[in-house]
Every structure is written in C-alpha cells, then in structure tokens.
Design an enzyme around this catalytic site. Sequence first.
Site, PDB file in Angstrom:
ATOM      1  CG  ASP A 156      -1.757  -1.277   1.275  1.00  0.00           C
ATOM      2  OD1 ASP A 156      -2.276  -1.680   0.225  1.00  0.00           O
ATOM      3  OD2 ASP A 156      -1.828  -1.884   2.345  1.00  0.00           O
ATOM      4  CD  GLU A 157       4.759  -0.323  -0.101  1.00  0.00           C
ATOM      5  OE1 GLU A 157       4.064  -0.675  -1.077  1.00  0.00           O
ATOM      6  OE2 GLU A 157       5.365  -1.130   0.618  1.00  0.00           O
ATOM      7  CE  LYS A 204       3.368  -2.807  -4.297  1.00  0.00           C
ATOM      8  NZ  LYS A 204       3.057  -2.509  -2.894  1.00  0.00           N
ATOM      9  N   GLY A 205       0.997   1.179  -7.659  1.00  0.00           N
ATOM     10  CA  GLY A 205       0.150   1.240  -8.857  1.00  0.00           C
ATOM     11  C   GLY A 205       0.217   2.606  -9.522  1.00  0.00           C
ATOM     12  CG  ASN A 231      -2.485 -11.271  -2.361  1.00  0.00           C
ATOM     13  OD1 ASN A 231      -2.441 -11.190  -3.577  1.00  0.00           O
ATOM     14  ND2 ASN A 231      -1.469 -11.717  -1.654  1.00  0.00           N
ATOM     15  CG  HIS A 259      -1.699  -2.356  -7.822  1.00  0.00           C
ATOM     16  ND1 HIS A 259      -0.873  -2.966  -8.724  1.00  0.00           N
ATOM     17  CD2 HIS A 259      -1.149  -2.572  -6.604  1.00  0.00           C
ATOM     18  CE1 HIS A 259       0.135  -3.529  -8.071  1.00  0.00           C
ATOM     19  NE2 HIS A 259      -0.017  -3.317  -6.784  1.00  0.00           N
ATOM     20  CD  GLN A 284       0.885  -9.188  -2.277  1.00  0.00           C
ATOM     21  OE1 GLN A 284       1.592  -9.929  -2.919  1.00  0.00           O
ATOM     22  NE2 GLN A 284      -0.344  -8.908  -2.660  1.00  0.00           N
ATOM     23  CB  THR A 307       1.808 -12.350   1.071  1.00  0.00           C
ATOM     24  OG1 THR A 307       0.838 -13.015   0.253  1.00  0.00           O
ATOM     25  CG2 THR A 307       3.004 -11.906   0.222  1.00  0.00           C
ATOM     26  CB  THR A 317      -7.993  -6.416  -1.319  1.00  0.00           C
ATOM     27  OG1 THR A 317      -7.160  -6.075  -2.424  1.00  0.00           O
ATOM     28  CG2 THR A 317      -8.537  -7.813  -1.518  1.00  0.00           C
ATOM     29  CB  THR A 318      -9.692  -6.387   3.329  1.00  0.00           C
ATOM     30  OG1 THR A 318      -8.787  -5.325   3.701  1.00  0.00           O
ATOM     31  CG2 THR A 318      -8.881  -7.579   2.857  1.00  0.00           C
TER      32      THR A 318
HETATM   33  P1  IMP Z   1      -2.478 -12.928   2.212  1.00  0.00           P
HETATM   34  O1  IMP Z   1      -1.544 -12.480   1.151  1.00  0.00           O
HETATM   35  O2  IMP Z   1      -3.928 -12.730   1.872  1.00  0.00           O
HETATM   36  O3  IMP Z   1      -2.180 -14.341   2.674  1.00  0.00           O
HETATM   37  O4  IMP Z   1      -2.229 -11.986   3.494  1.00  0.00           O
HETATM   38  C1  IMP Z   1      -1.049 -12.102   4.277  1.00  0.00           C
HETATM   39  C2  IMP Z   1      -0.664 -10.753   4.855  1.00  0.00           C
HETATM   40  O5  IMP Z   1      -0.265  -9.883   3.797  1.00  0.00           O
HETATM   41  C3  IMP Z   1      -1.777 -10.019   5.569  1.00  0.00           C
HETATM   42  O6  IMP Z   1      -1.214  -9.274   6.625  1.00  0.00           O
HETATM   43  C4  IMP Z   1      -2.350  -9.071   4.512  1.00  0.00           C
HETATM   44  O7  IMP Z   1      -2.972  -7.954   5.080  1.00  0.00           O
HETATM   45  C5  IMP Z   1      -1.064  -8.698   3.797  1.00  0.00           C
HETATM   46  N1  IMP Z   1      -1.299  -8.318   2.377  1.00  0.00           N
HETATM   47  C6  IMP Z   1      -1.517  -9.166   1.334  1.00  0.00           C
HETATM   48  N2  IMP Z   1      -1.648  -8.463   0.195  1.00  0.00           N
HETATM   49  C7  IMP Z   1      -1.501  -7.167   0.521  1.00  0.00           C
HETATM   50  C8  IMP Z   1      -1.516  -5.952  -0.238  1.00  0.00           C
HETATM   51  O8  IMP Z   1      -1.654  -5.946  -1.463  1.00  0.00           O
HETATM   52  N3  IMP Z   1      -1.323  -4.800   0.459  1.00  0.00           N
HETATM   53  C9  IMP Z   1      -1.099  -4.791   1.802  1.00  0.00           C
HETATM   54  N4  IMP Z   1      -1.079  -5.896   2.547  1.00  0.00           N
HETATM   55  C10 IMP Z   1      -1.282  -7.079   1.918  1.00  0.00           C
HETATM   56 MG    MG Z   2      -2.740  -2.129  -2.081  1.00  0.00          MG
END
Ligand code: IMP
Ligand code: MG
Length: 330
Positions: free
Chosen positions: A15-16, A18-19, A40, A43, A167, A182, A244-245
């Site tokens: 979440d810096e 990058k996109g 996951n 962008h 990530q 991840t 995403t979440t």
């Molecule tokens: P997973 O990739 O869904 O297994 O998540 C593992 C960890 O990576 C969790 O703490 C997520 O919040 C974090 N994470 C995965 N993808 C992103 C992303 O694109 N941005 C920020 N955090 C991420």
């Molecule tokens: Mg992001």
Amino acid sequence: MIEHVDVIYGLAWGDEGKGKISNAMAKHYDWVCRWNGGPNAGHTVYVKGKKYKTHSIPSGIFAGKQCLIGPGCVININKMLEELRMLTMAEFDVNLVKIHPNAHIITEEHIAYDKQHLSHLGTTSQGIAPCYADKMLRKGKRAVEVLEPKWIWDGQLSGKILCEGAQSVWLDIDHGDYPYVTSSTTMPYGACSLGFSPRKIRRLIGVAKAYDTKSGVDPLFPESLWKNPILNDIIQLGGEYGSTTGRKRLVNWLNLDKLVHAIKLSGCTELIVNKCDILEKVGVYKVITNGELKDFSSLKEMKSFVYNTLIMSGGSDLHEVTWSGDVEKI
Ligand code: IMP
Ligand code: MG
C-alpha cells in the site's frame, strides 16, 4: 530481444502507491508484468481523473501496453474475468492481457481454508496461502489447464519491460515478518521468474510512504496505535483503508531503520516516497530512527534527515530519492 527491465516494488508492508508509479511510467515500456501475488493485491490508479481498482491485471492496461501475469502469480478466475469486464466497459483493450500457462489457480477450497484457518494472521481471505501451498505440494491447477486458450501466453518478452510488484519487502515469504507475510516472493529478484536474466535489470525502483501502514496483523503494529489521535488523522486524511478488504489499516511513523534495511536487502537504486502531502496536512513530522521517535519542525527538515540517513550513510546502491508530488518527473 529484451532491451532492459525496470522493477517497481514496495519497500514496506504494501500500500505504498506502487500502482500510481507504475501507471505513470508505463508509457515508456513495451510490457508491464506482474510476477507475484494475486487478488490479495489492490492497486488504485487514476486515469484522466477517474479512479480504477485492479487486483490482478498490471497497470500497463491503462496505457495500452502488453500485460503479462507471470508464472509466480495466482489467479482467481471469476475475479479476474470480473476485472476484465470492468476494464472492457471502461474501453481499455483487454486483449493485451496474457497469463503465463504456469500461473496457479485459486479454488473455492483455497478460499474456504484461508477463511477458516488463517484469519488470525490477518490474511486477505483470498485463498493465497493455500493456493501456493498446493503449488509447492505439486498438486495445484495451472492456468493452462483451465483457462480459455486466448488468454494463455505463448510468446516471448521483448523490448523494454516494466515489472510491477505486489505486496512488499516486509511481506516477502523469505524476508518478511514471518508468519505475518504473504506466500510469494515480493523482493524484486522475484521478477526474474518472468523469464529473464537478473543481468537485464536496470532500475530497482522502491516505493515507500512518508509514514508506515499495515493491513492485517503484525506485532510491529499493535492495535494501540489506533488510540493515537494524530495517527488516526493520518488514517482519515490518507484514506488508509484496504483496497481489497476495506479494513482500517494500522498506521505508524516511518520506521527509517526498517527502510534502510529494506533498501539494502533489495538493492534499491531509486526511492520514491509517496503521500508526503498527508503529513503536511496533519502538520506533524516524525520518524523512528535507531529505535527512537525523532520529531521535526517541518517536512523539509524531515526530508533532509531521511535523505542524509539513506544516501549519505552509504552501503547501498541508492542514488536518488523522489518525494511524492515530484512523481510526474519520472
Ligand atoms: P495474504 O496475502 O492474503 O495471505 O495476506 C497475508 C498478509 O499480507 C496479511 O497481513 C495481509 O494484510 C497482507 N497483504 C496481502 N496483500 C496485501 C496488499 O496488497 N497490500 C497490503 N497488505 C497485503
Ligand atoms: Mg494495495
């Protein structure tokens, strides 16, 4: 023949922005490629003032560039088709998108396992870890087995290549804050899994933010951070909610010790620091250095301290720092 490869990647916990950088740079390249992760990622990109959110498709799609989703990526077919439909509706040419035959497919079982067994790690519940686990167990399904042939890539990379990381360094499976990571290689050397020699890499463009954020769980970001009113202001002004979440991110002051480490570990040649404007809106400037909080009276003072710490201290390949707001110059 490949002319050169430039890699954009995150130096923190994702979440810096990058996109945004990738979108700004894409016009200079023939290909924009993703080498890791899957849905996951989130962008957020603005094109002609309109906001788009992508998860799997490289940002090169917005610049009309050829886009490759590499063999190290994982794909949720329904989500990807949904993303392609959204982009088609917005009149972007999705025929430019190709998927490496060896990319792995996320199944409903992967997603169910993630939700049931991995939520304590704060995952995005997209089935990422179980999908990579099946890949390693050599029982996963690959794109070539299930996708329509028109999406499957059978060419060769050529010309100028931009690789877009998902990530970041501290979420890397080998170097991140395990197990709060991840399941893929977020380090820029992972880009070579797309099928080129490491010697082709020219620029290693690392992206950070003027403050740190973490989506999901990590002991380095205790929930007590939410009690700090200034950090809460940063959350609101910086829109620090997962793309995403939708989860509220944990925010802390920029950890310069971690940033120095990330730069050295990853071989960063150029650093871009995004969201300096948010700190200016809040009017409070701090970094963590040598494990202690350090205050500054202005952004200018903070920038100069960060620059001196990162560049003047030496020991890395870093030779340029760009603060967000200057990004158009890239
Ligand atoms: P997973 O990739 O869904 O297994 O998540 C593992 C960890 O990576 C969790 O703490 C997520 O919040 C974090 N994470 C995965 N993808 C992103 C992303 O694109 N941005 C920020 N955090 C991420
Ligand atoms: Mg992001």
